[in-house]
Design a protein around this motif. Structure first.
Motif, PDB file in Angstrom:
ATOM      1  N   UNK A   8       0.855  -1.312   0.063  1.00  0.00           N
ATOM      2  CA  UNK A   8       0.078  -0.149  -0.108  1.00  0.00           C
ATOM      3  C   UNK A   8       0.734   1.190   0.051  1.00  0.00           C
ATOM      4  N   UNK A   9       2.037   1.261   0.821  1.00  0.00           N
ATOM      5  CA  UNK A   9       2.894   2.146   0.966  1.00  0.00           C
ATOM      6  C   UNK A   9       3.766   2.615  -0.593  1.00  0.00           C
ATOM      7  N   UNK A  10       3.821   1.479  -1.097  1.00  0.00           N
ATOM      8  CA  UNK A  10       4.492   1.405  -2.522  1.00  0.00           C
ATOM      9  C   UNK A  10       3.756   2.069  -3.565  1.00  0.00           C
ATOM     10  N   UNK A  11       2.572   1.589  -3.444  1.00  0.00           N
ATOM     11  CA  UNK A  11       1.463   2.053  -4.612  1.00  0.00           C
ATOM     12  C   UNK A  11       1.031   3.505  -4.059  1.00  0.00           C
ATOM     13  N   UNK A  12       0.947   4.161  -2.941  1.00  0.00           N
ATOM     14  CA  UNK A  12       0.695   5.401  -2.678  1.00  0.00           C
ATOM     15  C   UNK A  12       1.794   6.330  -2.872  1.00  0.00           C
ATOM     16  N   UNK A  13       3.261   5.694  -2.777  1.00  0.00           N
ATOM     17  CA  UNK A  13       4.505   6.673  -2.833  1.00  0.00           C
ATOM     18  C   UNK A  13       4.640   6.838  -4.352  1.00  0.00           C
ATOM     19  N   UNK A  14       4.705   5.843  -5.224  1.00  0.00           N
ATOM     20  CA  UNK A  14       4.852   5.910  -6.578  1.00  0.00           C
ATOM     21  C   UNK A  14       3.541   6.568  -7.410  1.00  0.00           C
ATOM     22  N   UNK A  34      -7.361   2.910   5.581  1.00  0.00           N
ATOM     23  CA  UNK A  34      -7.505   1.705   4.809  1.00  0.00           C
ATOM     24  C   UNK A  34      -7.981   2.363   3.373  1.00  0.00           C
ATOM     25  N   UNK A  35      -8.399   3.367   3.095  1.00  0.00           N
ATOM     26  CA  UNK A  35      -8.563   4.117   1.838  1.00  0.00           C
ATOM     27  C   UNK A  35      -7.746   4.002   0.917  1.00  0.00           C
ATOM     28  N   UNK A  36      -6.270   3.860   1.337  1.00  0.00           N
ATOM     29  CA  UNK A  36      -5.381   3.975   0.344  1.00  0.00           C
ATOM     30  C   UNK A  36      -4.907   2.369   0.023  1.00  0.00           C
ATOM     31  N   UNK A  37      -5.389   1.441   0.487  1.00  0.00           N
ATOM     32  CA  UNK A  37      -5.159  -0.103   0.426  1.00  0.00           C
ATOM     33  C   UNK A  37      -5.563  -0.193  -1.161  1.00  0.00           C
ATOM     34  N   UNK A  38      -4.738  -0.892  -2.008  1.00  0.00           N
ATOM     35  CA  UNK A  38      -5.160  -1.426  -3.541  1.00  0.00           C
ATOM     36  C   UNK A  38      -5.818  -2.633  -3.338  1.00  0.00           C
ATOM     37  N   UNK A  39      -6.918  -2.549  -4.142  1.00  0.00           N
ATOM     38  CA  UNK A  39      -7.798  -3.836  -4.302  1.00  0.00           C
ATOM     39  C   UNK A  39      -6.801  -4.820  -4.821  1.00  0.00           C
ATOM     40  N   UNK A  40      -5.825  -4.666  -5.578  1.00  0.00           N
ATOM     41  CA  UNK A  40      -4.885  -5.766  -6.200  1.00  0.00           C
ATOM     42  C   UNK A  40      -4.121  -6.479  -5.090  1.00  0.00           C
ATOM     43  N   UNK A  41      -3.968  -5.630  -3.972  1.00  0.00           N
ATOM     44  CA  UNK A  41      -3.217  -6.458  -2.753  1.00  0.00           C
ATOM     45  C   UNK A  41      -4.177  -7.428  -2.152  1.00  0.00           C
ATOM     46  N   UNK A  42      -5.391  -6.894  -1.797  1.00  0.00           N
ATOM     47  CA  UNK A  42      -6.268  -7.979  -1.333  1.00  0.00           C
ATOM     48  C   UNK A  42      -6.569  -8.944  -2.032  1.00  0.00           C
ATOM     49  N   UNK A  43      -6.829  -8.842  -3.387  1.00  0.00           N
ATOM     50  CA  UNK A  43      -6.798  -9.851  -4.341  1.00  0.00           C
ATOM     51  C   UNK A  43      -5.717 -10.837  -4.434  1.00  0.00           C
ATOM     52  N   UNK A  44      -4.347 -10.312  -4.051  1.00  0.00           N
ATOM     53  CA  UNK A  44      -3.250 -11.100  -3.949  1.00  0.00           C
ATOM     54  C   UNK A  44      -3.516 -11.856  -2.659  1.00  0.00           C
ATOM     55  N   UNK A  45      -3.903 -11.495  -1.465  1.00  0.00           N
ATOM     56  CA  UNK A  45      -4.028 -12.401  -0.314  1.00  0.00           C
ATOM     57  C   UNK A  45      -4.925 -13.322  -0.525  1.00  0.00           C
ATOM     58  N   UNK A  46      -6.231 -13.052  -1.206  1.00  0.00           N
ATOM     59  CA  UNK A  46      -7.103 -14.164  -1.511  1.00  0.00           C
ATOM     60  C   UNK A  46      -6.712 -15.255  -2.398  1.00  0.00           C
ATOM     61  N   UNK A  47      -6.018 -14.549  -3.370  1.00  0.00           N
ATOM     62  CA  UNK A  47      -5.414 -15.786  -4.365  1.00  0.00           C
ATOM     63  C   UNK A  47      -4.392 -16.736  -3.400  1.00  0.00           C
ATOM     64  N   UNK A  48      -3.769 -16.251  -2.503  1.00  0.00           N
ATOM     65  CA  UNK A  48      -3.133 -17.064  -1.469  1.00  0.00           C
ATOM     66  C   UNK A  48      -3.839 -17.804  -0.678  1.00  0.00           C
ATOM     67  N   UNK A  49      -4.763 -17.190  -0.055  1.00  0.00           N
ATOM     68  CA  UNK A  49      -5.921 -17.917   0.576  1.00  0.00           C
ATOM     69  C   UNK A  49      -6.433 -19.416  -0.107  1.00  0.00           C
ATOM     70  N   UNK A  50      -6.819 -18.986  -1.424  1.00  0.00           N
ATOM     71  CA  UNK A  50      -7.453 -19.739  -2.141  1.00  0.00           C
ATOM     72  C   UNK A  50      -6.610 -21.240  -2.312  1.00  0.00           C
ATOM     73  N   UNK A  51      -5.077 -20.771  -2.636  1.00  0.00           N
ATOM     74  CA  UNK A  51      -4.462 -21.787  -2.868  1.00  0.00           C
ATOM     75  C   UNK A  51      -4.001 -22.679  -1.844  1.00  0.00           C
TER      76      UNK A  51
END
Length: 552
Positions: free
Chosen positions: A236-242, A370-387
């Motif tokens: 989230x910090x990476x996406x916000x900073x860049x 929390x408004x700065x959290x990218x949805x792609x990061x949450x999707x990555x967490x769920x892909x890991x959960x699914x695996x």
């Protein structure tokens, strides 16, 4: 009324744990609760968003339901809250019936779960075949992974369908809109979740090298941070900073309210409840299976007292009956958070209550971040959960099992992915029953010995029930071909079970013998067949009978 089984006692495990509580256990529970509360933060948001709900629905479900399940549950260390297994179910209900329909279904499922526990039906959940459980668990994992492709790839899709082919069509039609920044975030997230625990493992080369250096205690302390939290914060910090152009919680939902949830009264009416019978049963069944499977895992890891399945179902019922009033989603026992809780040193339900309090404090104090959290990061967490959720090795092991096992697992998996979880569970259970009947009927056999023109001896082996009655046909044919006055002696010492259909078949055999002027004698009867014959008056019609003699 006297024959009804007694109702289960409402006796939370926490009540027993606090009788022998100590300051040392309190400190351990607080530490474990803080840890699992932080772990639950990204998961609760991700599960809600993937289910078609705002992130606060998942957070407050984890808080309220997590507290109730910890306080009233039948285990000492189980953590309750929104779970990945519900994503597909909830998304489908919201798409077909709206959020109002979800609230009513969750409320009714909570009542049903409580009644199941009260009637001591917790043990029945264990009768669901493991092949069915593995089949729909792997199927749900596949659907969760597919549902995250929109956010993981940054696709421009207004609304994702809930069905398998609809998801494939939507994703395939939007591949030209792939956002490389979203792909990078999701990929880094999944990679980090795989690498982080292995990086800090005690036998890793990195950890061993770090242990030889001085002045790195602060770096070493980060090893205790949960991987999902590290991924959430750093990316989230990476996406916000860049200033990467990716969709965030703020851009889609406007952020998370920094306040207590508003009370929502579900629009409960008989007409609505009738329309939602199937979703309600699905939530209740899946919640019961997930929570009790999780409780069994907790028993094995924690080594304490075995869980009380009926008390656990009652606690799950209360939690699911309450969360709709704050706009929440279905809750159940969660394996990942429960394992984290145990490994963090939890000793009682106090840890689960601290976990809920930790989440509440984070929401009330740090919600704007929390408004700065990218949805792609949450999707990555769920892909890991699914695996991690899928038991993929079971597919490789199928060659070691019977055709019946393979058929149940693969059919449940396929129907879960392509059609619907409810249909998959129903099909799995029907197949399990049909295949069980087939197997049991194949084990029943009759051996005939015609020792004379007027005497037939037969031995019965196995269970004579509705699926095996045709095995008596050769005996009936032998009776009809014998001379008048035929005497038939059945040796029932190996007849282990008799149902009413089997008894009806024996009655038909008896009538055929009587028409030939003969008589039927049944010897060495076990208690169950003997009891059924006595209660129906069949014994009084026989030419003779004897019970199985007691063992020497």
């Amino acid at each position: 009324m006297a024959n009804l089984p007694p109702l289960a006692r409402f006796q939370p495990r926490l009540q027993q744990d606090l009788r022998e509580y100590s300051r040392d256990r309190l400190l351990k529970d607080i530490g474990a609760g803080l840890t699992v509360g932080i772990v639950a933060l990204p998961l609760a948001m991700a599960f809600a968003i993937a289910s078609g709900l705002p992130p606060q629905a998942g957070l407050w479900t984890a808080i309220i339901a997590g507290f109730i399940i910890a306080a009233f549950g039948g285990t000492s260390v189980q953590i309750g809250g929104p779970a990945g297994a519900f994503i597909v179910i909830v998304y489908g209900i919201v798409e077909r019936h709206g959020v109002g329909g979800l609230l009513v279904s969750t409320l009714c499922a909570g009542v049903l779960l409580f009644v199941m526990g009260l009637l001591r039906l917790g043990v029945l959940v264990r009768f669901v075949p493991v092949s069915v459980v593995i089949g729909f668990t792997n199927g749900i994992a596949v659907l969760i992974g597919l549902s995250q492709l929109r956010d993981a790839l940054g696709l421009q899709v207004t609304k994702m369908p809930a069905d398998f082919f609809g998801i494939l069509h939507a994703v395939g039609g939007a591949l030209s809109t792939v956002n490389p920044y979203a792909v990078a975030l999701a990929g880094l997230c999944v990679l980090g979740l795989f690498v982080w625990p292995r990086l800090w493992a005690t036998d890793s080369a990195f950890r061993q090298r770090l242990d030889t250096l001085e002045g790195v205690s602060a770096l070493r302390a980060t090893s205790r941070l949960p991987a999902p939290v590290v991924a959430l914060v750093t990316l989230s910090l990476l996406a916000w900073a860049l200033e990467w152009p990716v969709e965030t919680i703020g851009s889609r939902f406007g952020g998370i309210p920094q306040s207590l949830p508003a009370l929502a009264w579900p629009d409960v009416s008989w007409q609505t409840v009738r329309q939602l019978v199937t979703p309600t049963l699905t939530i209740a069944l899946l919640g019961a299976i997930e929570s009790l499977l999780c409780a069994r895992v907790a028993d094995q890891l924690h080594g304490g007292r075995k869980h009380d399945p009926n008390q656990e179902l009652m606690a799950q019922g209360i939690a699911n009956a309450v969360v709709p009033f704050i706009g929440g989603m279905p809750a159940t026992g969660t394996i990942a958070r429960t394992v984290t809780n145990i490994r963090s040193g939890a000793t009682s339900g106090v840890a689960g209550m601290v976990h809920a309090a930790t989440l509440a404090a984070i929401v009330l104090l740090a919600a704007p971040l929390a408004r700065h959290v990218p949805l792609a990061v949450l999707a990555g967490i769920l892909l890991f959960v699914a695996w991690n959720m899928g038991e993929w090795h079971e597919f490789a092991r199928l060659k070691h099992f019977s055709h019946h096992y393979r058929l149940m697992l693969l059919s449940t998996f396929a129907v879960t992915v392509v059609f619907d979880l409810t249909v998959a569970v129903e099909l799995g259970l029907v197949l399990a029953v049909v295949l069980f009947v087939r197997r049991q009927s194949s084990l029943f056999r009759v051996t005939l010995h015609q020792t004379g023109p007027q005497r037939i001896e037969a031995h019965l082996y196995g269970s004579l029930f509705f699926g095996a009655v045709t095995k008596l046909d050769p005996l009936i044919q032998a009776v009809e071909a014998a001379e008048a006055g035929v005497q038939v002696h059945l040796d029932a010492r190996h007849l282990m079970l008799l149902d009413t259909t089997g008894l009806d078949a024996l009655t038909g055999l008896h009538d055929a013998i009587e028409r030939r002027g003969g008589r039927l004698v049944i010897e060495h009867l076990h208690e169950q067949p003997l009891s059924l014959m006595r209660r129906t008056g069949f014994l009084s019609r026989l030419g003779g009978w004897s019970p199985l003699p007691p063992a020497a």
